[in-house]
Scaffold this motif. Sequence first.
Motif, PDB file in Angstrom:
ATOM      1  N   LYS A  22       0.862  -1.182   0.000  1.00 11.68           N
ATOM      2  CA  LYS A  22       0.000   0.000   0.000  1.00 11.68           C
ATOM      3  C   LYS A  22       0.895   1.228   0.000  1.00 11.68           C
ATOM      4  O   LYS A  22       2.047   1.175   0.449  1.00 11.68           O
ATOM      5  CB  LYS A  22      -0.908   0.026   1.247  1.00 11.68           C
ATOM      6  N   VAL A  23       0.385   2.340  -0.478  1.00 16.10           N
ATOM      7  CA  VAL A  23       1.163   3.579  -0.452  1.00 16.10           C
ATOM      8  C   VAL A  23       1.379   3.970   1.004  1.00 16.10           C
ATOM      9  O   VAL A  23       0.447   4.000   1.801  1.00 16.10           O
ATOM     10  CB  VAL A  23       0.449   4.707  -1.219  1.00 16.10           C
ATOM     11  N   ASP A  24       2.621   4.244   1.367  1.00 18.03           N
ATOM     12  CA  ASP A  24       2.986   4.618   2.734  1.00 18.03           C
ATOM     13  C   ASP A  24       2.937   6.145   2.850  1.00 18.03           C
ATOM     14  O   ASP A  24       3.918   6.839   2.589  1.00 18.03           O
ATOM     15  CB  ASP A  24       4.377   4.084   3.067  1.00 18.03           C
ATOM     16  N   TYR A  25       1.765   6.649   3.231  1.00 22.51           N
ATOM     17  CA  TYR A  25       1.584   8.101   3.278  1.00 22.51           C
ATOM     18  C   TYR A  25       2.391   8.754   4.391  1.00 22.51           C
ATOM     19  O   TYR A  25       2.814   9.900   4.239  1.00 22.51           O
ATOM     20  CB  TYR A  25       0.099   8.444   3.384  1.00 22.51           C
ATOM     21  N   GLY A  50      10.109   4.934 -11.721  1.00 17.09           N
ATOM     22  CA  GLY A  50       9.690   3.614 -12.171  1.00 17.09           C
ATOM     23  C   GLY A  50       8.415   3.038 -11.598  1.00 17.09           C
ATOM     24  O   GLY A  50       7.797   2.190 -12.231  1.00 17.09           O
ATOM     25  N   GLU A  51       7.998   3.444 -10.408  1.00 16.23           N
ATOM     26  CA  GLU A  51       6.853   2.787  -9.800  1.00 16.23           C
ATOM     27  C   GLU A  51       5.484   3.209 -10.330  1.00 16.23           C
ATOM     28  O   GLU A  51       4.512   2.499 -10.104  1.00 16.23           O
ATOM     29  CB  GLU A  51       6.889   2.908  -8.271  1.00 16.23           C
ATOM     30  N   PRO A  52       5.341   4.313 -11.052  1.00 18.72           N
ATOM     31  CA  PRO A  52       3.994   4.704 -11.502  1.00 18.72           C
ATOM     32  C   PRO A  52       3.257   3.625 -12.301  1.00 18.72           C
ATOM     33  O   PRO A  52       2.046   3.549 -12.255  1.00 18.72           O
ATOM     34  CB  PRO A  52       4.241   5.945 -12.354  1.00 18.72           C
ATOM     35  N   ILE A  53       3.981   2.793 -12.994  1.00 18.53           N
ATOM     36  CA  ILE A  53       3.341   1.734 -13.784  1.00 18.53           C
ATOM     37  C   ILE A  53       2.607   0.732 -12.883  1.00 18.53           C
ATOM     38  O   ILE A  53       1.681   0.061 -13.313  1.00 18.53           O
ATOM     39  CB  ILE A  53       4.372   1.027 -14.692  1.00 18.53           C
ATOM     40  N   THR A  54       3.012   0.657 -11.620  1.00 12.97           N
ATOM     41  CA  THR A  54       2.403  -0.301 -10.697  1.00 12.97           C
ATOM     42  C   THR A  54       1.213   0.280  -9.940  1.00 12.97           C
ATOM     43  O   THR A  54       0.566  -0.442  -9.188  1.00 12.97           O
ATOM     44  CB  THR A  54       3.438  -0.793  -9.664  1.00 12.97           C
ATOM     45  N   LEU A  55       0.935   1.575 -10.120  1.00 12.58           N
ATOM     46  CA  LEU A  55      -0.130   2.235  -9.376  1.00 12.58           C
ATOM     47  C   LEU A  55      -1.426   2.280 -10.177  1.00 12.58           C
ATOM     48  O   LEU A  55      -1.407   2.445 -11.393  1.00 12.58           O
ATOM     49  CB  LEU A  55       0.284   3.676  -9.042  1.00 12.58           C
ATOM     50  N   LYS A  57      -5.117   4.054 -11.164  1.00 13.10           N
ATOM     51  CA  LYS A  57      -5.526   5.443 -11.410  1.00 13.10           C
ATOM     52  C   LYS A  57      -5.964   6.098 -10.099  1.00 13.10           C
ATOM     53  O   LYS A  57      -5.618   7.248  -9.832  1.00 13.10           O
ATOM     54  CB  LYS A  57      -6.656   5.482 -12.435  1.00 13.10           C
ATOM     55  N   ASP A  58      -6.715   5.368  -9.272  1.00  9.72           N
ATOM     56  CA  ASP A  58      -7.169   5.910  -7.987  1.00  9.72           C
ATOM     57  C   ASP A  58      -5.995   6.220  -7.066  1.00  9.72           C
ATOM     58  O   ASP A  58      -5.991   7.248  -6.385  1.00  9.72           O
ATOM     59  CB  ASP A  58      -8.136   4.945  -7.296  1.00  9.72           C
ATOM     60  N   LEU A  64      -1.421  12.391  -5.765  1.00 14.75           N
ATOM     61  CA  LEU A  64      -1.356  13.780  -6.224  1.00 14.75           C
ATOM     62  C   LEU A  64      -2.084  14.710  -5.258  1.00 14.75           C
ATOM     63  O   LEU A  64      -1.574  15.788  -4.923  1.00 14.75           O
ATOM     64  CB  LEU A  64      -1.955  13.911  -7.624  1.00 14.75           C
ATOM     65  N   GLU A  65      -3.255  14.310  -4.796  1.00 13.30           N
ATOM     66  CA  GLU A  65      -4.000  15.128  -3.838  1.00 13.30           C
ATOM     67  C   GLU A  65      -3.230  15.277  -2.532  1.00 13.30           C
ATOM     68  O   GLU A  65      -3.189  16.351  -1.942  1.00 13.30           O
ATOM     69  CB  GLU A  65      -5.390  14.521  -3.598  1.00 13.30           C
TER      70      GLU A  65
END
Length: 70
Positions: A22-25, A50-55, A57-58, A64-65
């Motif tokens: 999970k994204v570690d905020y 490199g990691e954007p391909i694994t994310l 759209k949500d 970004l928010e």
Amino acid sequence: MSQTKFQGTGVALITPFTTDNKVDYAALAQLLEHVISGGVDFLVVFGTTGEPITLTKDEKTEILEFVYSK
């Protein structure tokens, strides 16, 4: 159409993840504080790390928010 030129130092941010992928905020917040306090002029979200391909759209929208709110 006029385009704005970026000037100064920009940092391509990594997207930190928890052990369960999970994204570690919390880690992202620390990273943002670190680079901003270091005097960076602009942030590059989803840069060349490199990691954007694994994310999803949500996830990208949430990241970004989150970065924008800091």
